[in-house]
Design a protein around this motif. Structure first.
Motif, PDB file in Angstrom:
ATOM      1  N   PHE A 170      -7.569   0.084  -3.909  1.00  0.00           N
ATOM      2  CA  PHE A 170      -7.422  -1.375  -3.848  1.00  0.00           C
ATOM      3  C   PHE A 170      -6.061  -1.731  -3.246  1.00  0.00           C
ATOM      4  CE2 PHE A 170      -6.586  -5.497  -6.112  1.00  0.00           C
ATOM      5  CZ  PHE A 170      -7.614  -6.232  -5.516  1.00  0.00           C
ATOM      6  N   PHE A 171      -6.005  -2.776  -2.428  1.00  0.00           N
ATOM      7  CA  PHE A 171      -4.801  -3.061  -1.641  1.00  0.00           C
ATOM      8  C   PHE A 171      -3.559  -3.253  -2.505  1.00  0.00           C
ATOM      9  CE2 PHE A 171      -6.062  -7.373  -2.706  1.00  0.00           C
ATOM     10  CZ  PHE A 171      -4.869  -8.067  -2.817  1.00  0.00           C
ATOM     11  N   ALA A 172      -3.705  -3.900  -3.666  1.00  0.00           N
ATOM     12  CA  ALA A 172      -2.535  -4.151  -4.513  1.00  0.00           C
ATOM     13  C   ALA A 172      -1.991  -2.848  -5.086  1.00  0.00           C
ATOM     14  CB  ALA A 172      -2.896  -5.119  -5.633  1.00  0.00           C
ATOM     15  N   PHE A 173      -2.875  -1.942  -5.469  1.00  0.00           N
ATOM     16  CA  PHE A 173      -2.428  -0.662  -6.005  1.00  0.00           C
ATOM     17  C   PHE A 173      -1.836   0.197  -4.896  1.00  0.00           C
ATOM     18  CE2 PHE A 173      -2.820   3.558  -7.958  1.00  0.00           C
ATOM     19  CZ  PHE A 173      -2.284   3.289  -9.217  1.00  0.00           C
ATOM     20  N   GLN A 174      -2.430   0.149  -3.728  1.00  0.00           N
ATOM     21  CA  GLN A 174      -1.874   0.888  -2.596  1.00  0.00           C
ATOM     22  C   GLN A 174      -0.467   0.395  -2.257  1.00  0.00           C
ATOM     23  OE1 GLN A 174      -3.007   3.562  -0.443  1.00  0.00           O
ATOM     24  NE2 GLN A 174      -4.121   3.850  -2.375  1.00  0.00           N
ATOM     25  N   SER A 175      -0.232  -0.903  -2.399  1.00  0.00           N
ATOM     26  CA  SER A 175       1.097  -1.452  -2.152  1.00  0.00           C
ATOM     27  C   SER A 175       2.126  -0.842  -3.105  1.00  0.00           C
ATOM     28  CB  SER A 175       1.075  -2.971  -2.304  1.00  0.00           C
ATOM     29  OG  SER A 175       2.363  -3.525  -2.146  1.00  0.00           O
ATOM     30  N   LEU A 176       1.717  -0.619  -4.354  1.00  0.00           N
ATOM     31  CA  LEU A 176       2.624   0.020  -5.305  1.00  0.00           C
ATOM     32  C   LEU A 176       2.984   1.430  -4.873  1.00  0.00           C
ATOM     33  CD1 LEU A 176       0.928  -1.024  -8.686  1.00  0.00           C
ATOM     34  CD2 LEU A 176       2.889  -2.097  -7.575  1.00  0.00           C
ATOM     35  N   LEU A 177       2.004   2.142  -4.334  1.00  0.00           N
ATOM     36  CA  LEU A 177       2.258   3.517  -3.897  1.00  0.00           C
ATOM     37  C   LEU A 177       3.151   3.552  -2.661  1.00  0.00           C
ATOM     38  CD1 LEU A 177      -1.269   5.157  -4.363  1.00  0.00           C
ATOM     39  CD2 LEU A 177       0.577   4.861  -6.015  1.00  0.00           C
ATOM     40  N   GLU A 178       2.952   2.593  -1.787  1.00  0.00           N
ATOM     41  CA  GLU A 178       3.717   2.579  -0.534  1.00  0.00           C
ATOM     42  C   GLU A 178       5.117   1.993  -0.705  1.00  0.00           C
ATOM     43  OE1 GLU A 178       2.874   3.791   2.391  1.00  0.00           O
ATOM     44  OE2 GLU A 178       0.842   4.405   1.843  1.00  0.00           O
ATOM     45  N   ASN A 179       5.230   0.941  -1.531  1.00  0.00           N
ATOM     46  CA  ASN A 179       6.473   0.162  -1.582  1.00  0.00           C
ATOM     47  C   ASN A 179       7.251   0.279  -2.879  1.00  0.00           C
ATOM     48  OD1 ASN A 179       5.964  -1.131   1.049  1.00  0.00           O
ATOM     49  ND2 ASN A 179       4.286  -2.144  -0.034  1.00  0.00           N
ATOM     50  N   GLY A 180       6.666   0.955  -3.865  1.00  0.00           N
ATOM     51  CA  GLY A 180       7.373   1.162  -5.117  1.00  0.00           C
ATOM     52  C   GLY A 180       7.834  -0.127  -5.763  1.00  0.00           C
ATOM     53  N   GLU A 181       9.069  -0.158  -6.216  1.00  0.00           N
ATOM     54  CA  GLU A 181       9.592  -1.302  -6.946  1.00  0.00           C
ATOM     55  C   GLU A 181       9.643  -2.571  -6.113  1.00  0.00           C
ATOM     56  OE1 GLU A 181      13.130  -0.480  -9.316  1.00  0.00           O
ATOM     57  OE2 GLU A 181      12.796   1.660  -8.986  1.00  0.00           O
ATOM     58  N   GLN A 182       9.586  -2.447  -4.801  1.00  0.00           N
ATOM     59  CA  GLN A 182       9.647  -3.628  -3.948  1.00  0.00           C
ATOM     60  C   GLN A 182       8.273  -4.224  -3.643  1.00  0.00           C
ATOM     61  OE1 GLN A 182      12.255  -1.660  -0.874  1.00  0.00           O
ATOM     62  NE2 GLN A 182      13.404  -3.585  -1.074  1.00  0.00           N
ATOM     63  N   SER A 183       7.240  -3.650  -4.199  1.00  0.00           N
ATOM     64  CA  SER A 183       5.895  -4.179  -3.977  1.00  0.00           C
ATOM     65  C   SER A 183       5.761  -5.557  -4.614  1.00  0.00           C
ATOM     66  CB  SER A 183       4.842  -3.250  -4.571  1.00  0.00           C
ATOM     67  OG  SER A 183       3.584  -3.878  -4.570  1.00  0.00           O
ATOM     68  N   PRO A 184       5.168  -6.508  -3.913  1.00  0.00           N
ATOM     69  CA  PRO A 184       4.949  -7.836  -4.510  1.00  0.00           C
ATOM     70  C   PRO A 184       3.807  -7.853  -5.519  1.00  0.00           C
ATOM     71  CG  PRO A 184       4.066  -7.769  -2.283  1.00  0.00           C
ATOM     72  CD  PRO A 184       4.771  -6.461  -2.498  1.00  0.00           C
ATOM     73  N   TYR A 185       3.156  -6.716  -5.744  1.00  0.00           N
ATOM     74  CA  TYR A 185       1.998  -6.672  -6.637  1.00  0.00           C
ATOM     75  C   TYR A 185       2.274  -5.898  -7.926  1.00  0.00           C
ATOM     76  CZ  TYR A 185      -0.306  -8.306  -2.431  1.00  0.00           C
ATOM     77  OH  TYR A 185      -0.656  -9.037  -1.328  1.00  0.00           O
ATOM     78  N   ALA A 186       3.553  -5.715  -8.256  1.00  0.00           N
ATOM     79  CA  ALA A 186       3.883  -4.928  -9.444  1.00  0.00           C
ATOM     80  C   ALA A 186       3.341  -5.565 -10.722  1.00  0.00           C
ATOM     81  CB  ALA A 186       5.396  -4.756  -9.541  1.00  0.00           C
ATOM     82  N   ASP A 187       3.197  -6.901 -10.731  1.00  0.00           N
ATOM     83  CA  ASP A 187       2.710  -7.553 -11.947  1.00  0.00           C
ATOM     84  C   ASP A 187       1.183  -7.619 -12.017  1.00  0.00           C
ATOM     85  OD1 ASP A 187       2.505  -9.359  -9.880  1.00  0.00           O
ATOM     86  OD2 ASP A 187       3.187 -11.094 -11.055  1.00  0.00           O
ATOM     87  N   TRP A 188       0.490  -7.021 -11.060  1.00  0.00           N
ATOM     88  CA  TRP A 188      -0.973  -6.985 -11.108  1.00  0.00           C
ATOM     89  C   TRP A 188      -1.481  -5.903 -12.062  1.00  0.00           C
ATOM     90  CZ3 TRP A 188      -4.744  -8.688  -6.908  1.00  0.00           C
ATOM     91  CH2 TRP A 188      -4.284  -9.863  -6.273  1.00  0.00           C
ATOM     92  N   TYR A 189      -0.617  -4.978 -12.432  1.00  0.00           N
ATOM     93  CA  TYR A 189      -1.016  -3.842 -13.276  1.00  0.00           C
ATOM     94  C   TYR A 189      -0.026  -3.684 -14.420  1.00  0.00           C
ATOM     95  CZ  TYR A 189      -4.047  -2.690  -9.339  1.00  0.00           C
ATOM     96  OH  TYR A 189      -5.000  -2.739  -8.351  1.00  0.00           O
TER      97      TYR A 189
END
Length: 584
Positions: A170-189
C-alpha cells in the motif's frame, strides 16, 4: 440455557417466539432492502479460483497467460492441483462473466465477490490499492463488464471490503519504507510497537527503520502493529482523519456510476471504531441513492461479526446483517449425525468463532428460540424495530472461504449437507452458498477449501446436491412466505425427530395469523425412517381451507384435518429431509 431447555421439555410451545412478517417489520413493506429480502440465492465467489478463460484447454499443466497488454505473463498453478497459500490459479472477472448463464440456471440473484482490488495475495485480503481492480483479475473494465452483465440478468453484486489493515504494498506503507521518519504517512499506522510471540503483549520500541520483513528465524518481529501479529497486514490507525477519508472515498468509488455495485461485505469490522462505521453507512447510502436508478433502495451492508450481535445492526449499529455463522452452526448441528468414531476434527470450522456441535431437535429448538429473540430487542410481534429486519437481511450460510468445505465439515455426508441447506433456504434471511459447495467440492482448512471450481471435471460433480440447490432457490422464489414470512415454531406430533415451523405472511393488529398464503415447514432429522406427522397451527390463526404441497418426496401427501381446520396432516416426510406446504 439449561433453564430454558428445562422449560422447553416441560411445555415446548409455551415459550415460542414469534417473528413478525417482513411486511410488518419493515413498516408495511420490505422497503429499501426489498431486493435482499426477496433474494433466492446469494453466491460467494473467490475470483482466483472460480474460472480461468480457456481453462478446459490447459487445466492439466501450469501455463503462461498474458494478463496485461504489455505482454507480461505469469505462471499459474495447475487448476486441478491442490491449492497452496501463495499460489495463483488465474481465475478472472471475465471468467465469472462467462459463467453467468450457469449461475442464473441455479437461481443466483446476488453475487458476493471476495476482494477484487489490487493485492499481492491470491485472496486479495492484503489490499495494496483500494481504488483499482487487480490487473490479474482483468482490471476496472472487467469489473464494470461483470456488474453490467449481472444487472442485465437481474443479479446484484456485492464486494468484499477490507479496512482493518493494508498490505505492505500500500502506498502509505511503502512511503514509510522509502522515507522513514520523514514520511508524511507516519500517522496512518501504529509504529514503534513490538508484539511478543510468546505473550502477545506489545511493547514500545524504536519505530524506524520499519521492519516490514522481520527475520523470524533470528527471532525478529515487526516493529509496528499488525493484524493478528502478521507482518503482511499492517493495521491502520483510525484516529488519523486522513485514513478515514481515504476509506470512505473508496467505499463511494465502487457504488458510483462507473461500477454501480450493490453493497459491501465488511471484513472483521469489530476492531474499527463505531463512529467510522456510522460515517461509512451514511456515505454509502447517499452515494447509492445518487447513482442507482431506483431512489428507494439502499446498498446491502453486511458485517463479518460472529455470534449473536444485534448491537451491530441497523442505523445505530451500521450494518444491515451479519455473516450469520450463529444460525449456520445450529443448522449443521441438527443435520450432522456423528459416526461411531466420533466427530471429525474439522467440526471446529474456524475455531471457537464457528464450531459445530451435533444436537437433537429439543436443543436445536431452544437455540433457534434464543437466536430469534436476540435479534429483536423489542420482542413484540408486529412492532417495527431495527433488529427485527435483520432476520430478513442477515446473510445465512453454512460455509465460506474461511471455513472447511461444508461437505468436509459433515464428514463427507451429502445428506447432512442437503438437510442443512434445506433449513437455510426456508429460514428467514438471505441464503448464501460458497461456490463449489453446490457440486460437492470438499477440502479442509486453508488453503485446502480454496480449490479451483471443477469445470474441467464435471463427471465428479454431485448432481444430487446441485439439483437440490436449484430446486431450493426455485422454491424460495415461488413461495413468498419463505422470503417475507414471519417465523414461529409450531407443534408437531408423530415423530420425535420432527421439528416444524410456520412462515406467516400476514398477522393482524390483534396478533391473529392469516392462514392463507402462509407456509408450513416440517423437518425430519431422522437418518433412518420417513415419518407421518400432524402439525397444529397456532391458536391465534385463522382456519385453513386447503393445502398445497410445494416441496417434498414423490409420495408426499398432505391434508387439512380437525373440526377447527387447524391440523395439517403430512404423510411420508422423507428421512433427513423437509416438507413444505402452503395453506389456503
Amino acid at each position: 440455557m439449561a433453564s430454558m431447555l428445562a422449560l422447553q421439555r416441560e411445555n415446548p410451545f409455551t415459550y415460542t417466539y414469534r417473528l413478525a412478517p417482513a411486511g410488518k417489520s419493515f413498516g408495511g413493506g420490505a422497503g429499501a432492502l426489498s431486493w435482499v429480502v426477496d433474494s433466492a440465492l446469494v453466491y460467494q465467489i473467490f475470483p482466483d479460483r472460480f474460472y480461468r478463460l480457456n481453462l478446459e484447454n490447459d487445466v492439466d499443466a501450469a501455463s503462461l497467460n498474458d494478463f496485461y497488454d504489455g505482454g507480461g505473463a505469469t505462471l499459474y498453478e495447475a487448476w486441478d492441483a491442490p491449492p497452496t497459500i501463495r499460489g495463483f490459479k488465474g481465475g478472472t472477472l471475465d471468467g465469472i462473466t462467462a459463467k453467468l448463464d450457469y449461475l442464473s440456471s441455479i437461481g443466483v440473484d446476488v453475487l458476493y465477490l471476495c476482494p477484487v482490488t489490487q493485492s499481492a495475495a491470491n485472496h486479495r485480503y492484503h489490499p495494496n490499492d483500494y481504488f483499482k481492480v487487480d490487473d490479474m483479475l482483468g482490471g476496472d473494465d472487467a469489473l464494470k463488464t461483470l456488474v453490467d452483465a449481472a444487472h442485465d440478468r437481474g443479479m446484484r453484486v456485492v464486494l468484499d471490503a477490507v479496512y482493518n489493515h493494508t498490505g505492505r504494498g500500500f502506498f502509505a506503507f511503502q512511503s514509510l519504507l522509502e522515507n522513514g521518519e520523514q514520511s508524511p504517512y507516519a500517522d496512518w499506522y501504529f509504529l514503534g510497537e513490538e508484539t511478543s510471540k510468546l505473550t502477545g503483549e506489545p511493547k514500545k520500541v524504536k519505530p524506524f527503520p520499519v521492519r516490514a520483513y522481520p527475520d523470524e528465524s533470528a527471532g525478529e518481529v515487526a516493529n509496528f502493529r499488525c493484524w493478528w501479529n502478521i507482518p503482511e497486514l499492517p493495521t491502520l490507525n483510525f484516529e488519523c482523519e486522513a485514513v478515514q477519508e481515504h476509506l470512505l472515498a473508496a467505499s463511494e468509488h465502487f457504488l458510483q456510476d462507473t461500477f454501480k455495485v450493490d453493497g459491501y461485505r465488511l471484513d472483521y469490522p469489530i476492531d474499527i471504531p463505531r463512529d467510522f462505521w456510522a460515517a461509512f453507512r451514511e456515505a454509502c447510502h447517499a452515494t447509492f441513492r445518487d447513482t442507482h436508478p431506483s431512489k428507494n433502495e439502499v446498498p446491502w451492508l453486511v458485517g463479518e461479526v460472529f455470534g449473536l450481535c444485534p448491537d451491530w445492526l441497523g442505523k445505530d449499529g451500521a450494518f444491515d446483517g451479519t455473516m450469520n455463522y450463529a444460525l449456520g452452526s445450529n443448522l449443521l448441528g441438527l443435520a450432522i449425525q456423528p459416526s461411531a468414531d466420533g466427530l471429525p476434527e474439522e467440526l471446529e470450522a474456524i475455531g471457537g468463532e464457528y464450531s459445530i456441535k451435533p444436537m437433537g431437535v429439543e436443543e436445536f429448538a431452544v437455540n433457534v428460540q434464543s437466536y430469534m429473540m436476540a435479534y429483536d430487542r423489542a420482542g413484540v410481534a408486529g412492532e417495527e424495530s431495527i433488529t427485527t429486519t435483520a432476520h430478513f437481511t442477515n446473510m445465512n450460510l453454512l460455509g465460506s472461504h474461511d471455513t472447511p468445505r461444508v461437505l468436509t465439515i459433515a464428514d463427507g455426508d451429502g445428506e447432512a449437507v442437503r438437510l442443512a441447506m434445506s433449513l437455510m433456504f426456508t429460514f428467514p434471511g438471505a441464503p448464501m452458498v460458497f461456490s463449489g459447495d453446490e457440486v460437492g467440492v470438499d477440502g479442509g482448512r486453508d488453503p485446502a477449501m480454496r480449490k479451483g471450481f471443477p469445470w474441467h471435471a464435471q463427471e465428479t460433480w454431485d448432481m444430487q446436491t446441485l439439483e437440490h440447490v436449484r430446486n431450493l432457490s426455485a422454491l424460495r422464489k415461488d413461495v413468498e412466505a419463505l422470503r417475507r414470512g414471519g417465523f414461529q415454531r409450531i407443534e408437531v406430533n408423530g415423530a420425535k425427530s420432527a421439528y416444524a415451523f410456520m412462515r406467516m405472511l400476514d398477522v393482524d393488529e390483534n396478533g391473529i395469523v392469516k392462514a392463507d398464503g402462509s407456509a408450513v415447514v416440517v423437518v425430519n432429522a431422522d437418518g433412518a425412517d420417513a415419518c407421518d406427522v400432524n402439525v397444529t397451527l397456532p391458536e391465534k390463526c385463522t382456519a385453513a381451507r386447503g393445502v398445497d404441497i410445494r416441496y417434498g418426496s414423490e409420495t408426499q401427501a398432505a391434508s387439512i384435518q380437525g373440526d377447527d381446520s387447524k391440523t395439517v396432516r403430512i404423510d411420508r416426510v422423507a428421512q433427513r429431509s423437509i416438507a413444505v406446504v402452503t395453506l389456503k
